[in-house]
Scaffold this active site. Structure first.
Site, PDB file in Angstrom:
ATOM      1  N   TYR A   1      -9.552  -0.719   3.835  1.00  0.00           N
ATOM      2  CA  TYR A   1      -8.966  -0.789   5.170  1.00  0.00           C
ATOM      3  C   TYR A   1      -8.549   0.576   5.691  1.00  0.00           C
ATOM      4  O   TYR A   1      -8.079   1.416   4.936  1.00  0.00           O
ATOM      5  CB  TYR A   1      -7.726  -1.690   5.144  1.00  0.00           C
ATOM      6  CG  TYR A   1      -7.965  -3.027   5.796  1.00  0.00           C
ATOM      7  CD1 TYR A   1      -7.989  -3.125   7.177  1.00  0.00           C
ATOM      8  CD2 TYR A   1      -8.187  -4.162   5.045  1.00  0.00           C
ATOM      9  CE1 TYR A   1      -8.219  -4.350   7.787  1.00  0.00           C
ATOM     10  CE2 TYR A   1      -8.423  -5.392   5.650  1.00  0.00           C
ATOM     11  CZ  TYR A   1      -8.432  -5.472   7.019  1.00  0.00           C
ATOM     12  OH  TYR A   1      -8.655  -6.675   7.630  1.00  0.00           O
ATOM     13  N   ASP A   2      -8.692   0.758   6.989  1.00  0.00           N
ATOM     14  CA  ASP A   2      -8.166   1.948   7.659  1.00  0.00           C
ATOM     15  C   ASP A   2      -7.038   1.509   8.587  1.00  0.00           C
ATOM     16  O   ASP A   2      -7.226   0.580   9.395  1.00  0.00           O
ATOM     17  CB  ASP A   2      -9.260   2.642   8.487  1.00  0.00           C
ATOM     18  CG  ASP A   2     -10.335   3.265   7.608  1.00  0.00           C
ATOM     19  OD1 ASP A   2     -10.922   2.539   6.783  1.00  0.00           O
ATOM     20  OD2 ASP A   2     -10.592   4.459   7.753  1.00  0.00           O
TER      21      ASP A   2
ATOM     22  N   GLY B   1       0.280   8.374   3.035  1.00  0.00           N
ATOM     23  CA  GLY B   1      -0.118   9.764   3.249  1.00  0.00           C
ATOM     24  C   GLY B   1      -1.208  10.165   2.273  1.00  0.00           C
ATOM     25  O   GLY B   1      -2.167  10.851   2.632  1.00  0.00           O
TER      26      GLY B   1
ATOM     27  N   ASP C   1       0.788  -1.231   0.000  1.00  0.00           N
ATOM     28  CA  ASP C   1       0.000   0.000   0.000  1.00  0.00           C
ATOM     29  C   ASP C   1       0.820   1.280   0.000  1.00  0.00           C
ATOM     30  O   ASP C   1       0.393   2.280  -0.573  1.00  0.00           O
ATOM     31  CB  ASP C   1      -0.960   0.004   1.207  1.00  0.00           C
ATOM     32  CG  ASP C   1      -2.197  -0.854   0.957  1.00  0.00           C
ATOM     33  OD1 ASP C   1      -2.647  -0.915  -0.203  1.00  0.00           O
ATOM     34  OD2 ASP C   1      -2.722  -1.444   1.914  1.00  0.00           O
TER      35      ASP C   1
ATOM     36  N   GLY D   1       0.254   4.855  -1.489  1.00  0.00           N
ATOM     37  CA  GLY D   1       0.702   5.943  -0.609  1.00  0.00           C
ATOM     38  C   GLY D   1      -0.107   6.004   0.672  1.00  0.00           C
ATOM     39  O   GLY D   1      -1.330   6.126   0.633  1.00  0.00           O
TER      40      GLY D   1
ATOM     41  N   VAL E   1      -6.672   3.104   3.049  1.00  0.00           N
ATOM     42  CA  VAL E   1      -6.170   2.575   1.776  1.00  0.00           C
ATOM     43  C   VAL E   1      -7.256   1.682   1.192  1.00  0.00           C
ATOM     44  O   VAL E   1      -7.205   0.458   1.325  1.00  0.00           O
ATOM     45  CB  VAL E   1      -4.854   1.804   1.977  1.00  0.00           C
ATOM     46  CG1 VAL E   1      -4.115   1.703   0.648  1.00  0.00           C
ATOM     47  CG2 VAL E   1      -3.966   2.478   2.997  1.00  0.00           C
ATOM     48  N   GLY E   2      -8.229   2.325   0.577  1.00  0.00           N
ATOM     49  CA  GLY E   2      -9.358   1.576   0.037  1.00  0.00           C
ATOM     50  C   GLY E   2     -10.277   1.163   1.154  1.00  0.00           C
ATOM     51  O   GLY E   2     -10.773   1.995   1.918  1.00  0.00           O
TER      52      GLY E   2
ATOM     53  N   MET F   1      17.890   4.464  13.968  1.00  0.00           N
ATOM     54  CA  MET F   1      18.265   4.811  15.335  1.00  0.00           C
ATOM     55  C   MET F   1      19.641   5.457  15.315  1.00  0.00           C
ATOM     56  O   MET F   1      20.568   4.953  14.664  1.00  0.00           O
ATOM     57  CB  MET F   1      18.301   3.550  16.205  1.00  0.00           C
ATOM     58  CG  MET F   1      17.024   2.708  16.192  1.00  0.00           C
ATOM     59  SD  MET F   1      15.543   3.582  16.718  1.00  0.00           S
ATOM     60  CE  MET F   1      15.877   3.755  18.475  1.00  0.00           C
TER      61      MET F   1
END
Lengths: 726, 726
Positions: A457-458, A376, A369, A374, A454-455, A524
């Protein structure tokens, strides 16, 4: 530089641009769609009235849109401003190959300065040269361009010779849907199912990559649903109907309809919008409850991106591909108050979602995805008070549409302080020993949140910062299942439940089994860039005869990872380890190296065959942990060109080089997984399911850094009365 | 029945009784202690002034103690009231063997009625006969007595013939410490370390069981610490000094002091009490933040034990051994509103904490805290606003001291509603498809909490109930490390870091590596008692040649557990399963059986040798999941008599009988584990570390039960102003 339009115009522009630009892959079939642009199509859509209807209750709580035309960058890592984006567009449009025919812009974002420049930069210094990284498609070729804004020049233009294509643009999706929707066979199939064309909404599942058949051209799958009587079309698939569209040739290259005997699920009560709710929830009412801060929140956001709270400071921005990006996360030393580096950059690099059905209409569903659509780009405005509590600060994303123009993704990130009733440390003593001690300290944290839709799904991403130095990263899943039509209404009608690719979750609806893997890039930098990855294994030791009444005990054994081979890790419950990133040069007063450990929580691993095309492309999920030497070109675990890629540029490929990683600038990668066997509760919208991991200080501080934290007293707390309207 | 004393007297009694009774194992060495009772000793203690000192800031927030002498039972599962406890005491005192010499009472609690009687009981019905289960020790024999309160008779008296002894009483610990503290060799060792006797505080680590040497007699270990200048004596061990005390013979049977060359750690800045805090925490101040409910909380507690909230209802009580007990948890059906059974009884059955050091002063440290000391017995009053948020309801425990008299464990449990800024479900659609949707619902939950301070460690237990039916059980750890003295001040001085049993966490202080395992008894009754355990395995399948472009996919395969053998489960990341408890007779409209699944989160497994004595006794941790047929005598995973047991009555022994469990009344057992390699941040008090598991509905509801939940509007929320004093 273009003249910034006035505020009102900007707002209208933003609406229109965002309709053009938000990478999306769902679309209505308007009655008479032919060659209109997508925005026009939207205006024609039978559902478009929804937008204008008053009383769409959650909308009125929106914050006013902000004008970003005056934004200027303050920090080397600040995203490109609207003006800078316009400037890049101007530079590109005069660059030779793009001069007559402007390319499709698939990505246009800050080319972050070299790390040493960022690290050496101090507030007040001039910014390092502002550069843009552009991915543009022209005549089937993917260009990777570097644009220097100060010089006003394209300084580099490379053409992708590897596999894969750039992230899909809204225009690609629009084209794919136009082509599919005007394909005559689709109409026939629609009518045969008893639906009118206006009842149909289509989406564009990604094509994946499955060998030479679909190589060398940008193809996408299109599948359709009935939106009759519900906005939740996802629950009503036109099963068995799949179109493969060549985006660039604008043609359907394959059409299959093997599901005409499968009824479109009737699926009532799937509308989940509150405004259409007729009866209330049948439970004892819950009184209003709220996180209150009458003196306001304790964090500040300086220059739009620098978040400062308690002992933390970090740079926060929205990225069209990654969503939330945390940079330069610094934590004050508990003794000196001096900020110390913890993480240079952290973000979700890829999100792999393979479905578990080899059927011709399902095998290709193996979403990546971030690289395909994307995170964002699909993160819509958060809903105040419901997605984020009161006192949240909302941050916009400034993104770029396929025509190279900027648009605003409003209220895409929220930042808030959380108090959940939890305890940061405590101890009681029974008074009998003379120490009458009951000490406890409440836990208050800071959260940065985004929700990518994303379509179907959240995905809710939370970066939560604690005063004890711990960073808790949580991904919560909600939204809709990707479901499959079936002729069966009940389990009893099914010849074999096990033959289906998932459980029956409603009449004629199978919830197909699938996985989710979110791979995080965690650069890191503990106190400095030279770090080392140490695996601290807990190993069972046997005692020697006569040594002890005990037969066995565990011993912690430190193993330094010399090269990438040593840092490819599959988690094992019965071979446990801790995973530290340390700075070997920074020692505590006792001589322990300063470090952070990654603490996995619940997790799931990909079990697919390593040579299965989806797994080959998402080979970054072959391990839960990897460590690579820092390389600014290795940001995207599935490769820069993820779409239709063959897996030749993944984290697994980079890691196979087996580079040295000891006492180097290193990047930690962690994959958080979910197996999802659906159930009826997931229908028609799923209650959130979440999992998380932590980054936790290990000898980073000399001692518990919050020992001196004050408790809360009644006199500190607000005086509240019920809402005036009640 | 004794006459209840008036309120004031009750309160004084409660103070005195609780000093006698709270099972605890830490003690001061008063200057001239000889044969006084522990309460007297406490009054003599040099630290006792702490209690009286004004400004012990957290104390003044205490709720007023409640008078429990008028309590009457309302529900078959209500714990024994104070009056009932007095009555049992009277009955026992006239029972022949106890007539002249009253035994030591090690446990006196409700003998819960048979399950069918409880299930058939309805509000308004007379209660089933009230009975007490008493464990009493007389002349070295452990009696298990059944007392019928209505008949006024001891109806059964069995003597334990197996291994092990009952839970330690406060008196046992008092005796052990008295004996140890008056042992001359201890004084010598203390003086040789440069300490005066009043600087010494001792504790009683459990003896474990390690073969015939210490069999057939109740022994306990005693170890001591310096309290010089700090209430945090835990950080200053008199390393190498261990006394083994025969509690019943009142003698030191073994004295070792092998650590005189190891300095007592100096360990400054270990006092963690706010009132002694001299300088504030060096971080940006956090403004007051609070969970506010101006209309009050939405839950009710009826008849002191029945908690009703949203769609949940359960019986909540405090138990001296288990701590929090949740019974009869019922969830309203989303369609009919009718309450449906989820769980008959849930509680933490045992807590196993093995330390990883075979040294003669450490090998025995393998606590079984519930069965040895009691999780309720060590759960001190929660600190309002700091342990639990505003609007919490506090529940007392009514426990029994070794003389058979009741005492109150005040404010031991809190119940509160939590809003943490989280989302219960959401979905956005990009408006381009015509559906302008941004729907989100906040998540509000109900928490029942307790914090057991079992010596150095604090264990916070949360049972969190969600409106979507999910139950989230969390254990958070705080308090102090059990540390080991070492001659070394820094890592560099250590000949081999790996030779030590843990990392150096302060000068001369080793944080010894250890594990924590909390085993939960979860008597699931999904809709009725006849349930079945189903393992839903996710298995990798290979596609057939030519079947699909995919090579592999996962298939969910349901395996019903026929007998206990089938339900002993070690979690494996690469062999994943879901674990369902279903009611095969209760089907959804689609035909799916109603069920709940247990969802593990982060976990750790015991790696000790199965024949190592601590592991043999805690063999219930050999698997993460077990399922047994319901047996009212199988409540305690380590056996009814855990203390010094040999492991002959554990869950592992019961399960080895391999009984049938399909379509039966079954109990699910889950073990939540932690490996703990200490670090400097854990010194001198540990920031909380937590892990959890969930019980989640699976086809229990016909669909998402909270789809119709309302969003929150600005007008719902309170109007708050800063505290009047600010």
């Amino acid at each position: 530089m273009e003249t910034p339009p006035p505020l009102r115009l900007t707002f209208i522009l933003f609406i229109i641009i965002s309709l053009f630009s938000c990478s999306w892959y769902s679309f209505n079939l308007p009655p008479a769609l032919s060659g209109e642009s997508q925005a026009t199509a939207w205006l024609y859509s039978s559902k478009s009235r929804v937008r204008a209807r008053p009383g769409s209750v959650l909308e009125i709580q929106n914050h006013e849109p902000r004008n970003h035309m005056e934004d200027v960058p303050h920090h080397p890592l600040d995203p490109l401003t609207m003006q800078e984006i316009y400037k890049v567009r101007t530079i590109l449009s005069t660059h030779p190959p793009f001069s007559p025919s402007f390319p499709a812009i698939h990505s246009l974002s800050l080319d972050e300065p070299r790390k040493d420049l960022v690290l050496n930069w101090k507030e007040g210094d001039p910014l390092p040269p502002r550069k843009a990284l552009v991915i543009a498609l022209l005549n089937g070729q993917s260009h990777v361009l570097s644009v220097d804004l100060d010089l006003g020049l394209v300084t580099s233009n490379k053409i992708n010779r590897g596999s894969g294509y750039p992230m899909l643009t809204m225009n690609d999706i629009s084209v794919a849907l136009e082509v599919a929707l005007s394909y005559k066979e689709l109409n026939k199939s629609t009518v045969k199912r008893g639906l009118s064309p206006s009842d149909v909404t289509c989406v564009t599942p990604s094509a994946g990559w499955f060998g030479p058949d679909e190589e060398g051209r940008r193809v996408i799958k299109v599948q359709c649903f009935s939106n009759q009587g519900t906005p939740n079309f996802y629950m009503r698939p036109l099963e068995g109907l799949t179109m493969t569209v060549d985006i660039d040739k604008r043609e359907v290259v394959k059409f299959t309809d093997s599901g005409r005997e499968i009824p479109v699920p009737k699926a009532t009560n799937t509308d989940y919008r509150f405004k259409n709710e007729k009866e209330p929830l049948k439970i004892k009412a819950i009184n209003p409850i709220s996180i209150e801060q009458p003196l306001g929140p304790s964090f500040t956001v300086e220059d739009r991106h620098i978040v400062k709270w308690a002992n933390w400071e970090f740079h926060l921005k929205a990225d069209q591909r990654a969503g939330i990006v945390i940079s330069r996360a610094m934590l004050s030393d508990a003794e000196t108050g001096v900020p110390r580096s913890v993480m240079y950059k952290g973000f979700s690099s890829e999100l792999f979602v393979p479905y578990m059905d080899p059927d011709e209409n399902w095998y290709f569903k193996s979403y990546m995805d971030a690289g395909e659509f994307g995170l964002g780009a699909t993160a819509m405005s958060l809903v105040p008070l419901n997605d984020c509590p009161r006192n949240s600060y909302y941050m916009d994303g400034i993104f770029v549409s396929s025509d190279g123009k900027p648009f605003v993704q409003p209220n895409m990130i929220c930042v808030f302080e959380r108090y959940a009733g939890d305890i940061s440390w405590r101890h009681s003593e029974v008074p009998v020993n003379g120490f009458d001690i009951r000490e406890a300290r409440p836990k208050v944290t800071l959260v940065a949140r985004m929700a990518a839709s994303v379509g179907n799904y959240d995905y809710i991403f939370d970066w939560e910062f604690q005063t004890d130095g711990l960073v808790h990263v949580t991904v919560a899943l909600s939204g809709m299942l990707m479901v499959k039509g079936t002729p069966h209404q009940t389990v009893d009608q099914m010849p074999s439940q096990e033959a289906a690719s998932g459980p029956l979750v409603s009449e004629n609806v199978i919830g197909v089994v699938h996985d989710h893997f979110i791979t995080f890039h965690l650069d890191m930098d503990i106190d400095d860039t030279n770090n080392t990855f140490v695996k601290v294994d807990l190993v069972k030791e046997a005692t020697l005869p006569g040594q002890s009444p005990r037969k066995s005990y565990l011993k912690a054994k430190r193993n330094i990872a010399k090269t990438e081979d040593d840092a490819r890790i599959k988690l094992k419950l019965y071979e446990p380890s801790e995973f530290h990133v340390i700075n070997p040069s920074r020692r505590s007063r006792l001589g322990n190296p300063a470090g952070y450990k990654i603490v996995p929580g619940g997790n799931a691993a990909s079990l697919l065959d390593h040579l299965d095309p989806p797994q080959l492309r998402s080979a970054f999920t072959n391990n839960q942990i990897w460590v690579t030497p820092y390389n600014r070109n290795e940001q995207w675990a599935g490769g820069l060109f993820t779409y239709q890629s063959r897996g030749d540029d993944t984290l697994a490929v980079w890691s196979a080089r087996n580079r040295a990683i000891e006492n180097k600038d290193i990047v930690l990668w962690y994959t958080l997984g979910f197996h999802h066997i659906p159930c009826q509760e997931d229908f028609p919208v799923m209650p959130t399911v979440s999992s998380s991991f932590q980054l936790k200080p290990v000898n980073f501080f000399e001692s518990n850094p919050i020992l001196k934290a004050a408790p809360v007293f009644e006199s500190d707390l607000p005086v509240c009365r019920p809402a005036s309207s009640s």
